[in-house]
Design an enzyme around this catalytic site. Structure first.
Site, mmCIF file in Angstrom:
data_model
loop_
_atom_site.group_PDB
_atom_site.id
_atom_site.type_symbol
_atom_site.label_atom_id
_atom_site.label_comp_id
_atom_site.label_asym_id
_atom_site.label_seq_id
_atom_site.Cartn_x
_atom_site.Cartn_y
_atom_site.Cartn_z
ATOM 1 N N SER A 23 30.630 44.166 35.740
ATOM 2 C CA SER A 23 31.397 45.008 35.249
ATOM 3 C C SER A 23 31.291 44.716 33.724
ATOM 4 O O SER A 23 30.525 43.629 33.354
ATOM 5 C CB SER A 23 32.845 44.967 35.704
ATOM 6 O OG SER A 23 33.286 43.714 35.169
ATOM 7 N N SER A 50 33.737 43.964 31.447
ATOM 8 C CA SER A 50 34.735 43.519 30.974
ATOM 9 C C SER A 50 34.431 42.328 30.500
ATOM 10 O O SER A 50 35.532 41.924 29.355
ATOM 11 C CB SER A 50 35.875 43.024 32.255
ATOM 12 O OG SER A 50 35.375 41.847 32.877
ATOM 13 N N LYS A 96 36.571 35.764 33.486
ATOM 14 C CA LYS A 96 37.314 36.074 32.453
ATOM 15 C C LYS A 96 37.280 34.664 31.344
ATOM 16 O O LYS A 96 36.692 33.833 31.818
ATOM 17 C CB LYS A 96 38.744 36.636 32.483
ATOM 18 C CG LYS A 96 38.939 37.524 33.585
ATOM 19 C CD LYS A 96 38.491 39.208 33.128
ATOM 20 C CE LYS A 96 38.700 40.089 34.301
ATOM 21 N NZ LYS A 96 38.148 41.340 33.918
ATOM 22 N N SER A 144 39.492 45.682 30.407
ATOM 23 C CA SER A 144 39.319 44.663 31.450
ATOM 24 C C SER A 144 40.717 44.496 32.148
ATOM 25 O O SER A 144 41.926 44.612 31.399
ATOM 26 C CB SER A 144 39.241 43.514 30.468
ATOM 27 O OG SER A 144 39.510 42.188 31.198
#
Length: 327
Positions: free
Chosen positions: A126, A128, A183, A292
């Site tokens: 993704s 994010s 993350k 995100s």
């Protein structure tokens, strides 16, 4: 045994096919563990039963041939037809079902050990973590940086380094531990993290940022609205700077999940969110701040969910220039 091995391979193909098509969830670590155990059983059976049996059969054939030749020699026949070398090789040959199980054990074992204790590859699915990591980046994760953990159950047995603010970390998604997320560590145990009006605060102080030239989204993947430039900043968490994207058109408020552990540690308002990070947990955010879904929505990451520290891009088949360290 050949039929049993065929059935096992058939089950493996069906499982992998269904996993690939999204028919059911899969756990690659657990699958690799099972493959290691199964091939180990075959390897042990080959070493201590099947190989000795084949060797004994070959020795018996040689003994029978030698006895026959001796009998003929006793009768005065010196020249004897017949070469048993091909028959001997056939007796010693490893059957296919052992070649594809016991023969693969050393390779699978090495992969299992490397992946479990040293480095594990991941693919970024993704946007994010844009601009740090792009969709399709193939990255390496250091599995031992935060401590040695037992495979599959992820139990830490030897503590090493603690996650630091600014680390890019792979972890098991708390709401569904079968899914891996990536993350950046924003808050460590004891921190008060606030994200208000699209600005990050730590323990009551704004995190230092500097304006950078706009980021050009070549693929239009950040917000799904085509190619455009996006506001880009340099942010300093810990010792090193990293880049973030902020979309001023996005609202500041957050709609959290209905419930998650320690939700009472968080306060939500129209300006954003303020959370106190509990012991043994971490507050994670994506670098693409307004696109995100992270700790602002689903809460804190417990230490037992940590997989490792991401540190290196080794390939992106859509952009061969994507190579190197990003920390």
């Amino acid at each position: 045994m050949g039929a049993l091995t065929g059935v096992l391979y058939g089950c493996l193909v069906v499982f992998l096919g269904g996993w690939y098509l999204g028919k059911w969830p899969g756990n690659f670590s657990f699958l690799l563990f099972i493959l290691t155990v199964v091939t180990l059983v075959y390897w042990l059976a080959e070493r201590f039963r099947f190989a000795p049996a084949r060797q004994a059969a070959a020795r018996n054939l040689e003994a029978q041939d030698a006895a026959r030749r001796q009998q003929l020699a006793d009768k005065g026949i010196a020249k004897v037809d017949g070469d048993i070398s091909s028959a001997r090789e056939a007796l010693l040959a490893q059957p296919w079902w052992l070649d594809w199980t016991a023969g693969l054990f050393p390779v699978i074992l090495v992969v299992f050990l490397l992946r479990s204790f040293l480095f594990e590859p991941f693919k970024i699915p993704s946007a994010s973590m844009v601009p740090t990591l792009l969709i399709g980046d193939l990255i390496l994760v250091n599995k031992y940086h935060y401590g040695i953990r037992l495979p599959v159950i992820n139990k830490k047995i030897i503590p090493l380094n603690e996650p630091q603010r600014g680390d890019v970390m792979v972890f098991r998604y708390p709401a569904n531990p079968t899914i891996d997320y990536i993350k950046r560590v924003v808050g460590v145990p004891g921190d008060e993290v606030a994200y208000l009006n699209q600005k990050l605060y730590l323990n009551g102080k704004p995190v230092p940022t500097q304006t950078l030239p706009e980021f050009y989204d070549e693929d239009g993947t950040q917000a799904g609205d085509g190619m455009r430039y996006r506001a880009q900043f340099s942010e300093k968490l810990g010792e090193k700077d990293h880049r973030i994207l902020v979309d001023p058109k996005r609202p500041s408020y957050v709609v959290p999940h209905a419930t998650f552990p320690y939700k009472e540690n968080c306060r939500y308002s129209a300006e954003g969110i303020t959370c106190k990070v509990p012991a043994g947990h971490y507050f994670m955010m994506g670098d693409n701040r307004d696109y995100s879904e992270d700790s602002r929505f689903w809460g804190f990451v417990p230490d037992e969910n940590i997989v490792g520290k991401a540190f290196f891009i080794w390939m992106n088949f859509g952009n061969f220039k994507r190579f190197g360290s990003f920390n």
